[in-house]
Design an enzyme around this catalytic site. Structure first.
Site, mmCIF file in Angstrom:
data_model
loop_
_atom_site.group_PDB
_atom_site.id
_atom_site.type_symbol
_atom_site.label_atom_id
_atom_site.label_comp_id
_atom_site.label_asym_id
_atom_site.label_seq_id
_atom_site.Cartn_x
_atom_site.Cartn_y
_atom_site.Cartn_z
ATOM 1 C CG HIS A 96 40.959 28.621 -22.568
ATOM 2 N ND1 HIS A 96 40.314 29.423 -21.620
ATOM 3 C CD2 HIS A 96 40.594 28.187 -23.579
ATOM 4 C CE1 HIS A 96 39.021 30.140 -22.527
ATOM 5 N NE2 HIS A 96 38.851 29.233 -23.195
ATOM 6 C CD GLU A 137 46.237 31.003 -20.773
ATOM 7 O OE1 GLU A 137 45.270 30.444 -21.780
ATOM 8 O OE2 GLU A 137 45.133 32.066 -20.408
ATOM 9 C CB CYS A 195 40.118 33.164 -19.227
ATOM 10 S SG CYS A 195 40.008 31.424 -18.944
ATOM 11 C CB CYS A 200 43.890 30.006 -17.993
ATOM 12 S SG CYS A 200 43.593 29.134 -19.336
#
Length: 175
Positions: free
Chosen positions: A60, A62, A90, A93
């Site tokens: 991801h 992040e 999410c 993260c």
């Protein structure tokens, strides 16, 4: 005059850089999420989703941006850093954000399905987890949401034409 960290134009400038990263993700066939880490007034990391490209479930934007930022400053603690991300974080993260002790997270589109910065859960700022991260949501919201919506609309059309493609990773309604 407002302080820079509360000034919407100040945040929009950094979010524009996160949006540029999200566009790179979309061009690579990744869910268009981009992230930028700002520390001591400087951008020290930029990343976009790379789950498909890397085959890494943790790919991801992040997470990748935090990894790069940690290498840049030589520490995993980000007490004075801000993460700009185009989609509300999410659960994975949000956990990383809390553990990294980020000062602030600024995000664009809300995620009513899995958002953990206030939409569904508030993991990023839950004091029971030792998190004191300031959350600012909705910066450049429309641009971020339109990028996501357009990406998933295209994937749905592709899926209808070729059933081997799927749009199951889509946020319910990135608004």
């Amino acid at each position: 005059m407002s302080a820079p960290d509360t000034d919407l134009n100040f945040h929009e400038n950094y979010m524009a850089q996160a949006l540029a990263q999200a566009r790179l993700a979309a061009a690579a066939g990744e869910v268009p999420v981009g992230a930028v880490v700002v520390w001591q007034g400087q951008v020290i990391a930029r990343a976009h989703n790379r789950r498909e490209q890397s085959g890494d479930p943790c790919g991801h934007a992040e997470i990748l941006a935090l990894r790069e930022a940690a290498q840049q400053i030589g520490s995993w603690r980000f007490d004075d850093a801000t993460l700009y991300v185009t989609l509300e974080p999410c659960p994975m993260c949000a956990g990383a954000i809390g553990l990294a002790r980020l000062k602030r997270v600024v995000y664009g589109a809300y995620d009513p399905r899995m958002g953990c910065a206030g939409s569904v859960y508030a993991l990023c700022s839950d004091p029971r987890l030792g998190c004191a991260t300031q959350i600012i949501g909705g910066v450049c919201r429309q641009q971020c949401a339109e990028l996501l919506s357009g990406f998933f609309r295209t994937r749905r059309v592709q899926s209808e034409k070729n059933p081997s493609h799927t749009a199951s990773d889509a946020p319910a309604s990135p608004t």
